[in-house]
Design an enzyme around this catalytic site. Structure first.
Site, PDB file in Angstrom:
ATOM      1  N   ASP A 349      39.025  38.979  38.669  1.00  0.00           N
ATOM      2  CA  ASP A 349      38.230  38.401  37.578  1.00  0.00           C
ATOM      3  C   ASP A 349      37.620  39.489  36.700  1.00  0.00           C
ATOM      4  OD1 ASP A 349      37.153  36.357  36.109  1.00  0.00           O
ATOM      5  OD2 ASP A 349      35.364  36.155  37.367  1.00  0.00           O
ATOM      6  N   ASN A 351      38.746  40.330  33.374  1.00  0.00           N
ATOM      7  CA  ASN A 351      39.603  40.958  32.350  1.00  0.00           C
ATOM      8  C   ASN A 351      39.040  40.739  30.948  1.00  0.00           C
ATOM      9  OD1 ASN A 351      41.329  41.501  34.387  1.00  0.00           O
ATOM     10  ND2 ASN A 351      42.887  39.993  33.834  1.00  0.00           N
ATOM     11  N   TRP A 354      35.797  42.599  30.218  1.00  0.00           N
ATOM     12  CA  TRP A 354      36.071  44.036  30.091  1.00  0.00           C
ATOM     13  C   TRP A 354      36.565  44.353  28.678  1.00  0.00           C
ATOM     14  CZ3 TRP A 354      40.704  46.596  28.998  1.00  0.00           C
ATOM     15  CH2 TRP A 354      40.690  47.984  29.179  1.00  0.00           C
ATOM     16  N   HIS A 366      43.869  41.475  29.880  1.00  0.00           N
ATOM     17  CA  HIS A 366      44.894  41.030  30.840  1.00  0.00           C
ATOM     18  C   HIS A 366      45.951  42.106  31.032  1.00  0.00           C
ATOM     19  CE1 HIS A 366      42.841  37.312  30.928  1.00  0.00           C
ATOM     20  NE2 HIS A 366      43.202  36.915  29.718  1.00  0.00           N
ATOM     21  N   SER A 394      44.864  29.995  37.209  1.00  0.00           N
ATOM     22  CA  SER A 394      44.462  28.797  37.946  1.00  0.00           C
ATOM     23  C   SER A 394      44.797  27.547  37.141  1.00  0.00           C
ATOM     24  CB  SER A 394      42.957  28.845  38.228  1.00  0.00           C
ATOM     25  OG  SER A 394      42.236  28.577  37.035  1.00  0.00           O
ATOM     26  N   TRP A 398      44.092  26.455  32.132  1.00  0.00           N
ATOM     27  CA  TRP A 398      44.684  25.781  30.963  1.00  0.00           C
ATOM     28  C   TRP A 398      43.629  25.438  29.922  1.00  0.00           C
ATOM     29  CZ3 TRP A 398      49.648  26.214  30.370  1.00  0.00           C
ATOM     30  CH2 TRP A 398      50.492  26.262  31.491  1.00  0.00           C
ATOM     31  N   ARG A 400      41.754  27.421  28.556  1.00  0.00           N
ATOM     32  CA  ARG A 400      41.630  28.529  27.593  1.00  0.00           C
ATOM     33  C   ARG A 400      42.476  28.259  26.355  1.00  0.00           C
ATOM     34  NH1 ARG A 400      40.832  33.875  31.236  1.00  0.00           N
ATOM     35  NH2 ARG A 400      39.461  32.861  32.749  1.00  0.00           N
ATOM     36  N   LEU A 458      55.502  44.682  51.935  1.00  0.00           N
ATOM     37  CA  LEU A 458      54.302  43.910  51.625  1.00  0.00           C
ATOM     38  C   LEU A 458      54.739  42.600  51.006  1.00  0.00           C
ATOM     39  CD1 LEU A 458      51.162  43.720  50.840  1.00  0.00           C
ATOM     40  CD2 LEU A 458      51.865  44.656  48.642  1.00  0.00           C
ATOM     41  N   ARG A 515      36.425  39.073  45.400  1.00  0.00           N
ATOM     42  CA  ARG A 515      36.368  38.718  43.979  1.00  0.00           C
ATOM     43  C   ARG A 515      35.631  39.813  43.216  1.00  0.00           C
ATOM     44  NH1 ARG A 515      35.526  32.991  41.095  1.00  0.00           N
ATOM     45  NH2 ARG A 515      35.532  33.727  38.952  1.00  0.00           N
ATOM     46  N   SER A 523      36.199  29.540  42.944  1.00  0.00           N
ATOM     47  CA  SER A 523      36.948  28.940  41.837  1.00  0.00           C
ATOM     48  C   SER A 523      38.272  28.288  42.269  1.00  0.00           C
ATOM     49  CB  SER A 523      37.210  29.983  40.737  1.00  0.00           C
ATOM     50  OG  SER A 523      36.003  30.491  40.239  1.00  0.00           O
ATOM     51  N   GLU A 534      36.492  36.472  55.509  1.00  0.00           N
ATOM     52  CA  GLU A 534      35.319  37.289  55.208  1.00  0.00           C
ATOM     53  C   GLU A 534      35.261  37.416  53.691  1.00  0.00           C
ATOM     54  OE1 GLU A 534      33.179  38.476  57.460  1.00  0.00           O
ATOM     55  OE2 GLU A 534      34.357  37.440  59.002  1.00  0.00           O
TER      56      GLU A 534
HETATM   57  C1  IPE Z   1      40.642  37.035  35.085  1.00  0.00           C
HETATM   58  O1  IPE Z   1      39.901  37.508  34.039  1.00  0.00           O
HETATM   59  C2  IPE Z   1      42.060  36.730  34.698  1.00  0.00           C
HETATM   60  C3  IPE Z   1      42.351  35.300  34.550  1.00  0.00           C
HETATM   61  C4  IPE Z   1      41.532  34.318  34.801  1.00  0.00           C
HETATM   62  C5  IPE Z   1      43.665  34.965  34.088  1.00  0.00           C
HETATM   63  P1  IPE Z   1      39.181  36.512  33.049  1.00  0.00           P
HETATM   64  O2  IPE Z   1      40.088  36.261  31.911  1.00  0.00           O
HETATM   65  O3  IPE Z   1      38.658  35.331  33.765  1.00  0.00           O
HETATM   66  O4  IPE Z   1      37.995  37.435  32.558  1.00  0.00           O
HETATM   67  P2  IPE Z   1      36.508  36.963  32.273  1.00  0.00           P
HETATM   68  O5  IPE Z   1      36.024  36.327  33.537  1.00  0.00           O
HETATM   69  O6  IPE Z   1      36.580  36.012  31.136  1.00  0.00           O
HETATM   70  O7  IPE Z   1      35.821  38.236  31.957  1.00  0.00           O
HETATM   71  C1  IPE Z   2      39.554  32.506  38.515  1.00  0.00           C
HETATM   72  O1  IPE Z   2      38.890  33.135  37.492  1.00  0.00           O
HETATM   73  C2  IPE Z   2      41.004  32.414  38.206  1.00  0.00           C
HETATM   74  C3  IPE Z   2      41.728  33.683  38.127  1.00  0.00           C
HETATM   75  C4  IPE Z   2      41.252  34.871  38.370  1.00  0.00           C
HETATM   76  C5  IPE Z   2      43.103  33.563  37.767  1.00  0.00           C
HETATM   77  P1  IPE Z   2      38.203  32.335  36.309  1.00  0.00           P
HETATM   78  O2  IPE Z   2      37.557  33.359  35.472  1.00  0.00           O
HETATM   79  O3  IPE Z   2      39.159  31.435  35.680  1.00  0.00           O
HETATM   80  O4  IPE Z   2      37.145  31.454  37.082  1.00  0.00           O
HETATM   81  P2  IPE Z   2      35.739  30.922  36.613  1.00  0.00           P
HETATM   82  O5  IPE Z   2      35.961  30.214  35.339  1.00  0.00           O
HETATM   83  O6  IPE Z   2      34.868  32.105  36.445  1.00  0.00           O
HETATM   84  O7  IPE Z   2      35.326  30.036  37.754  1.00  0.00           O
HETATM   85 MG    MG Z   3      36.858  34.887  34.673  1.00  0.00          MG
END
Ligand code: IPE
Ligand code: IPE
Ligand code: MG
Length: 580
Positions: A349, A351, A354, A366, A394, A398, A400, A458, A515, A523, A534
């Protein structure tokens, strides 16, 4: 050349040299056209042989051979572009824009795609098949038409004229009239029209491509559009001189465009490319590739290694390469296999945050995230982890914007097709649902799953279009169906039987769930498998993570006491977990 990442520049020069050599040979006017054609054919055959053997006596061919081997360039496509240059000798000009376009594409599309391959190899997941991007062929046409105008004076001296006959007719200009170099109103209108056309194509393609390409390549593209635009300005300003000499953009204008672009490109490459690749690994990669290709009777195999339109999985290194060492030479902590978690799952999480924090668009996050995953996979291989599961998309994602989602999938596809995991002992498994997923994403996931099925190092489970509740619901539905069909007795539904009806029942239980980016929630990630995991939460956003963070998480895990409901740690749990 100056805008590409420094590591890729020698290979760019090699491509440029090879193409210029072929082009100059055909345009040289030395000997008869047949003789020139024969010389190019000989050179091209020698090149094909050199590319198969991996070395050459000729400096240009050696440079190109080295570039092809080192960067995994698409040899077949490059040779095709050379063949197209050679075909020029059999024809005298072109009749229609359609013909002109076909010639332009055949000769020119391969080269910029090779540059994209290099960027992928530098660690930037970019689309390699530029010709599939809307607007890109227009861009090449804009460059090529500008080039045709720049070379007009040479063409007037020679035998061939590469302006389509249909446009000459439209402006009622005959080739003889052009060759007489008279600056008639008709010729003036023709040149103005062609320059305007080239400019329009360049500008339109820039608009179409702006949102498709990541920052680095779009700086290269934008700057090319500006430089060629300046060239068109110079051509138009030169008036009748275009019929008498090659028009050049004044140096100071060139530098006004290139100077800031170079500075911008340097910053962007530094931000978006992973630090210098390890040369030992590169050599190993080349050696492994040569070994694979030696079995092939033609040079085509080198092109086959790189995905693109070829069958999926064809780039798999055989045998797989050892893990790429960390750039600082750090080594994993020594942890006995018995103390290692068997299965680590990661919610990658942060990206987006950042990228936004750096003033970059979310998709750059990403992209950087994909690079972080590369390093973490290397770390998992080094420490000997058997299963790693990562949350990549996840069922909730969708929500987004379609733009972010499609860019995310494009990055994922490029990474799966050409990422470094294919070089290593990694078996890929897709966890998630195909429902609603673009076919090309599902195809590449299935394809690479199949291609890596015999790997044993792996297992990397990648969760794409995954939702925990959806998974549980599917298991419930499957059980209900089986009960209705009389295959199972509802009274006998056990945890084992339930697990066996999960869509991904082979996934082992998660020992450690990590996470990043400061969120303390799971999530909808692996509710069944991570029931006793853990938990480990860290603050840094995913793109800033590297393998050392994975090792730290694993170290911390080894100190956890896993009682699993018992009063003390069960005998089956290794002693280290007793809290050494
Ligand atoms: C995780 O980073 C990657 C995906 C969910 C695809 P995010 O895109 O959720 O980054 P933040 O949480 O908005 O910073
Ligand atoms: C969880 O991250 C999904 C992925 C990393 C692919 P999200 O950024 O989508 O989750 P929420 O919205 O913070 O719960
Ligand atoms: Mg996120």
């Amino acid at each position: 050349m100056q805008l590409m990442p420094p590591a890729a520049r020698p290979a760019c020069w090699a491509l440029y040299a090879a193409f210029s050599y072929a082009d100059d040979l055909i345009d040289s006017g030395e000997g008869t056209p047949e003789e020139r054609g024969r010389r190019l054919q000989e050179w091209r055959d020698a090149l094909e042989a050199d590319l198969t053997s991996g070395t050459s006596e000729d400096p240009i061919r050696l440079a190109l051979t080295d570039a092809v081997w080192h960067w995994g360039l698409d040899l077949r496509d490059l040779l095709g572009a050379l063949d197209a240059v050679q075909r020029d000798d059999d024809r005298k000009g072109v009749a229609t824009w359609q013909e002109w376009r076909e010639r332009a594409h055949a000769q020119n599309l391969s080269w910029p795609e090779q540059l994209m391959r290099m960027l992928v190899r530098c660690g930037l997941p970019v689309p390699v098949r530029l010709r599939d991007l809307p607007g890109f062929t227009r861009f090449v046409e804009g460059l090529y038409l500008t080039d045709t105008l720049r070379d007009l004076v040479d063409d007037l001296d020679g035998e061939d004229l590469w302006i389509p006959a249909e446009v000459l007719d439209r402006f009622q200009v005959t080739p003889a009239e052009l060759r007489s170099r008279q600056w008639t109103p008709a010729v003036q209108q023709l040149i103005a029209h062609l320059a305007g056309q080239a400019r329009e194509w360049l500008e339109n393609s820039r608009r179409a491509l702006r949102d498709t390409l990541p920052l680095g390549p779009s700086i290269v593209l934008d700057t090319a559009v500006e430089l060629f635009g300046a060239e068109l300005d110079a051509l138009v300003r030169a008036g009748s001189a275009v019929l008498h000499r090659q028009v050049r953009v004044p140096r100071h204008i060139e530098w006004r465009i290139l100077g800031p672009a170079r500075a911008r490109a340097a910053v962007v490459w530094r931000l978006t490319l992973p630090p210098g690749r390890d040369t030992v690994t590169d050599t190993a990669r080349t050696v492994a590739a040569r070994r694979t290709d030696a079995a092939s009777p033609t040079g085509a195999a080198a092109g086959d290694r790189l995905g693109g339109p070829e069958p999926l999985g064809s780039r798999i290194a055989e045998p797989p390469l050892p893990p790429r060492p960390h750039r600082d030479g750090v080594r994993p902590p020594t942890i006995a296999a018995a103390h290692l978690p068997q299965h680590v799952a990661i919610v990658m999480d942060g990206n987006g945050r950042w990228a936004t924090g750096l003033g970059l668009p979310r998709d750059e996050g990403h992209r950087a995230g994909a690079m972080a995953l590369r390093d973490v996979v290397q770390g998992a291989l080094e420490i000997g982890l058997p299963h790693l599961t990562v949350y990549a998309f996840s069922t909730e994602n969708w929500k987004r914007s379609p733009d972010e989602v499609s860019k995310l999938f494009a990055i994922m596809r490029a990474e799966l097709l050409d990422g470094e995991l294919l070089d290593h002992d990694v078996r890929l498994r897709w966890v998630g649902s195909p429902d609603g997923l673009p076919d090309d994403v599902a195809d590449v996931l299935r394809g690479q799953e199949h291609a890596t099925r015999n790997r044993a190092g792996l297992t990397l489970n990648i969760c794409v279009n995954y939702g925990g509740r959806a998974e549980l619901t599917q298991a419930g539905a499957a059980l209900a169906r089986a009960a209705l069909a009389g295959e199972i007795d509802p009274a006998r539904v056990s945890e084992q039987l339930f697990a066996a009806h999960l869509p991904h029942h082979a996934l082992p239980d998660v020992d450690l769930l990590w996470r990043t980016s400061g969120e303390i929630r799971t999530s909808n990630f692996l509710p069944w498998h991570a029931h006793y995991a853990e938990l480990h939460f860290t603050d840094q956003p995913w793109p800033e993570v590297d393998r050392r963070d994975l090792w730290e998480a694993i170290e911390a895990y080894t100190h956890r006491k896993r009682r699993k409901g018992a009063a003390s740690v069960q005998a089956s749990v290794p002693a280290r977990n007793e809290g050494e």
